[in-house]
Design a protein around this motif. Structure first.
Motif, PDB file in Angstrom:
ATOM      1  N   ASN A 105      12.393 -15.673 -37.131  1.00 13.66           N
ATOM      2  CA  ASN A 105      13.247 -16.970 -37.486  1.00 13.66           C
ATOM      3  C   ASN A 105      13.551 -18.172 -36.828  1.00 13.66           C
ATOM      4  OD1 ASN A 105      14.551 -17.889 -40.180  1.00 13.66           O
ATOM      5  ND2 ASN A 105      15.721 -16.602 -39.610  1.00 13.66           N
ATOM      6  N   THR A 106      12.025 -18.587 -36.219  1.00 12.65           N
ATOM      7  CA  THR A 106      12.230 -19.432 -35.658  1.00 12.65           C
ATOM      8  C   THR A 106      11.457 -20.716 -36.457  1.00 12.65           C
ATOM      9  OG1 THR A 106      10.607 -19.228 -33.963  1.00 12.65           O
ATOM     10  CG2 THR A 106      12.807 -18.540 -33.518  1.00 12.65           C
ATOM     11  N   ASN A 107      11.787 -21.713 -36.265  1.00  7.06           N
ATOM     12  CA  ASN A 107      10.346 -22.858 -36.995  1.00  7.06           C
ATOM     13  C   ASN A 107       9.324 -22.560 -36.738  1.00  7.06           C
ATOM     14  OD1 ASN A 107      12.702 -23.517 -38.607  1.00  7.06           O
ATOM     15  ND2 ASN A 107      12.795 -25.571 -36.939  1.00  7.06           N
ATOM     16  N   GLU A 108       8.967 -22.748 -34.850  1.00 10.99           N
ATOM     17  CA  GLU A 108       7.443 -22.050 -33.962  1.00 10.99           C
ATOM     18  C   GLU A 108       6.698 -21.141 -35.788  1.00 10.99           C
ATOM     19  OE1 GLU A 108      10.726 -22.892 -32.761  1.00 10.99           O
ATOM     20  OE2 GLU A 108       9.943 -24.895 -32.703  1.00 10.99           O
ATOM     21  N   GLU A 131      13.240 -28.400 -49.560  1.00 14.35           N
ATOM     22  CA  GLU A 131      12.980 -27.461 -48.074  1.00 14.35           C
ATOM     23  C   GLU A 131      14.200 -28.277 -46.627  1.00 14.35           C
ATOM     24  OE1 GLU A 131       9.337 -29.484 -46.591  1.00 14.35           O
ATOM     25  OE2 GLU A 131       8.353 -29.401 -48.235  1.00 14.35           O
ATOM     26  N   ASP A 132      15.344 -28.868 -47.184  1.00 14.57           N
ATOM     27  CA  ASP A 132      16.147 -29.297 -46.580  1.00 14.57           C
ATOM     28  C   ASP A 132      17.147 -28.172 -46.535  1.00 14.57           C
ATOM     29  OD1 ASP A 132      15.442 -30.980 -45.496  1.00 14.57           O
ATOM     30  OD2 ASP A 132      15.920 -32.323 -46.982  1.00 14.57           O
ATOM     31  N   ARG A 134       2.964 -18.983 -41.346  1.00 14.66           N
ATOM     32  CA  ARG A 134       2.224 -19.514 -42.552  1.00 14.66           C
ATOM     33  C   ARG A 134       0.889 -19.628 -42.698  1.00 14.66           C
ATOM     34  NH1 ARG A 134       7.656 -23.485 -43.515  1.00 14.66           N
ATOM     35  NH2 ARG A 134       8.888 -21.313 -44.809  1.00 14.66           N
ATOM     36  N   ILE A 175       7.962 -18.897 -37.734  1.00 16.28           N
ATOM     37  CA  ILE A 175       7.526 -19.306 -39.198  1.00 16.28           C
ATOM     38  C   ILE A 175       6.211 -20.457 -39.643  1.00 16.28           C
ATOM     39  CG2 ILE A 175       8.582 -20.192 -41.214  1.00 16.28           C
ATOM     40  CD1 ILE A 175      11.039 -19.242 -40.279  1.00 16.28           C
ATOM     41  N   ALA A 176       5.898 -21.098 -38.553  1.00 13.68           N
ATOM     42  CA  ALA A 176       4.721 -22.120 -39.053  1.00 13.68           C
ATOM     43  C   ALA A 176       3.825 -21.003 -38.760  1.00 13.68           C
ATOM     44  CB  ALA A 176       5.120 -23.430 -37.902  1.00 13.68           C
ATOM     45  N   PRO A 188      12.598 -18.435 -45.497  1.00 11.21           N
ATOM     46  CA  PRO A 188      11.404 -18.348 -45.815  1.00 11.21           C
ATOM     47  C   PRO A 188      11.020 -16.076 -45.190  1.00 11.21           C
ATOM     48  CG  PRO A 188      11.607 -20.225 -44.347  1.00 11.21           C
ATOM     49  CD  PRO A 188      12.895 -19.732 -44.421  1.00 11.21           C
TER      50      PRO A 188
END
Length: 131
Positions: free
Chosen positions: A73-76, A19-20, A82, A78-79, A26
């Motif tokens: 393409n941001t963590n929020e 994951e790192d 999913r 993408i989360a 993603p």
């Protein structure tokens, strides 16, 4: 099944579980899933039926059918993406996994081994969709 659950299955097959430092970001995996869904529907029109109802939307987001709009393409984003549910019956999930793996191996360092793996998974995809 959610996009995230499908993504995990795909990443296990392509040995991309760090994951790192993922080999594929993603959105690359999401594009492969999107193409797999489209190809499955092109080849098997009955895959457009979910619980007996014809649908043209690929995802379900918050209980509402939705198009497959790639997240920012941001963590929020993408989360949240999913958590979207794939708007296809479970019978087609293997086809989605196999076609996605095929696309990712084809994209990744096109050496002989990856080309062979890509071909192997495309044949598995065809076996599922051609019955």
């Amino acid at each position: 099944m959610t996009i995230g659950e499908l993504e995990k299955q795909i990443r296990i097959i392509i040995l991309d579980t760090d994951e790192d430092k993922p080999r594929f970001v993603p959105t690359e995996v999401f594009y492969a899933i999107n193409e797999a869904m489209k190809q499955t529907r092109r080849m098997r029109s009955e895959s457009r039926y979910v619980k007996g109802h014809l649908n043209d939307k690929l995802l379900v987001v918050d209980n509402v059918e939705s198009d497959f709009n790639m997240p920012a393409n941001t963590n929020e984003a993408i989360a949240a993406f999913r958590n979207a549910v794939i708007n296809m019956e479970d019978a087609w999930m293997d086809a989605l996994v196999f076609h996605s793996v095929h696309r990712l191996f084809l994209k990744d360092d096109p050496d002989t081994q990856n080309a062979q793996l890509s071909d192997t998974y495309y044949k598995k995809f065809l076996t599922v969709v051609q019955g």
